[in-house]
Design an enzyme around this catalytic site. Structure first.
Site, PDB file in Angstrom:
ATOM      1  CG  HIS A 155       1.627  -5.046   0.401  1.00 23.89           C
ATOM      2  ND1 HIS A 155       0.438  -5.050   1.100  1.00 23.89           N
ATOM      3  CD2 HIS A 155       1.307  -5.200  -0.902  1.00 23.89           C
ATOM      4  CE1 HIS A 155      -0.560  -5.206   0.234  1.00 23.89           C
ATOM      5  NE2 HIS A 155      -0.057  -5.290  -0.976  1.00 23.89           N
ATOM      6  CE1 TYR A 198      10.643   2.410  -9.104  1.00 23.50           C
ATOM      7  CE2 TYR A 198       8.716   1.307  -9.993  1.00 23.50           C
ATOM      8  CZ  TYR A 198       9.737   2.217 -10.121  1.00 23.50           C
ATOM      9  OH  TYR A 198       9.840   2.961 -11.271  1.00 23.50           O
ATOM     10  CG  HIS A 252      -1.217  -1.282  -2.932  1.00 26.45           C
ATOM     11  ND1 HIS A 252      -1.468  -1.479  -4.268  1.00 26.45           N
ATOM     12  CD2 HIS A 252      -0.887  -2.499  -2.436  1.00 26.45           C
ATOM     13  CE1 HIS A 252      -1.302  -2.756  -4.565  1.00 26.45           C
ATOM     14  NE2 HIS A 252      -0.943  -3.398  -3.475  1.00 26.45           N
TER      15      HIS A 252
END
Length: 167
Positions: free
Chosen positions: A61, A135, A59
Site C-alpha cells: 500500500h 518495510y 502486497h
C-alpha cells in the site's frame, strides 16, 4: 471485455494497493532490495513523491503525490512492476493485472489512508506495532516527527483504507 477507466488528476495525491498474483507468495519482502531498486528507477524516470509506503510479503500500500503537470500513475506502476519482474531469476508471472487506486480528497482522507498504510502489518498479524515492521516509510515519518515511535493505531478503526466514523 470491460472498459475500465481510471480517474486522472494532475498533481494529485493517491492511495494505491498493488497485489502479487499469488497471494501466498513472499516475493516482495524476500526481494526487497530488488523492489527498492525498481522504485528508484521508476522515480528517476517519472518523478513522484512517496508520502507513505508499506511492503508486505504479497502486497503493498502506498500514498503518492504526482508532479503538478502529471496524472500518469499507471506509467509509474508499469515501470515498477516491469523492473521488479525482470530482476527475478525466472521472470515468473508476478503481479495481478490491475491495482486499486483512490484519489485523496482532503486532509482527513489523506491522514486516514496514511494511517491505514502504517497499521497494515499489524492488521495482518505480522507484528504487534507499526514500529516493528521494517518495510515501511513509518520509520522515516517517526524520524521527521510526524508519528510517535510507539504509535500503533487501533486495527479495529481501519477497514479497506478508510477510517471508521468517529475513529
Amino acid at each position: 471485455m470491460s472498459n475500465y477507466r481510471r480517474m486522472r488528476v494532475a498533481g494529485g495525491t493517491w492511495f494505491f494497493t498493488v497485489n502479487l498474483e499469488n497471494r501466498q507468495a513472499d516475493l516482495l519482502t524476500r526481494h526487497i532490495a530488488e523492489l527498492k531498486l525498481s522504485i528508484q528507477k521508476a522515480k528517476q524516470r517519472h518523478p513522484f513523491q512517496i508520502n507513505a509506503w508499506v511492503v508486505l510479503p504479497d502486497h503493498m500500500h502506498c500514498v503518492w503525490t504526482l508532479p503538478a503537470n502529471d496524472a500518469n500513475y499507471s506509467q509509474r506502476w508499469r515501470a515498477i512492476k516491469k523492473a521488479f519482474t525482470k530482476s527475478l531469476p525466472e521472470h515468473p508471472i508476478v503481479w495481478q493485472k490491475r491495482f486499486w487506486e483512490h484519489s485523496i480528497r482532503d486532509e482527513r482522507d489523506y491522514q486516514a489512508h496514511v494511517d491505514y498504510v502504517y497499521i497494515n502489518p499489524v492488521k495482518h498479524g505480522l507484528v504487534k506495532s507499526a514500529s516493528e515492521w521494517p518495510y515501511s516509510s513509518f520509520h522515516r515519518d517517526v524520524r521527521n516527527g510526524l508519528y510517535p515511535a510507539d504509535w500503533a493505531g487501533k486495527v479495529e478503526d481501519f477497514q479497506a483504507g478508510e477510517r471508521k466514523a468517529g475513529g
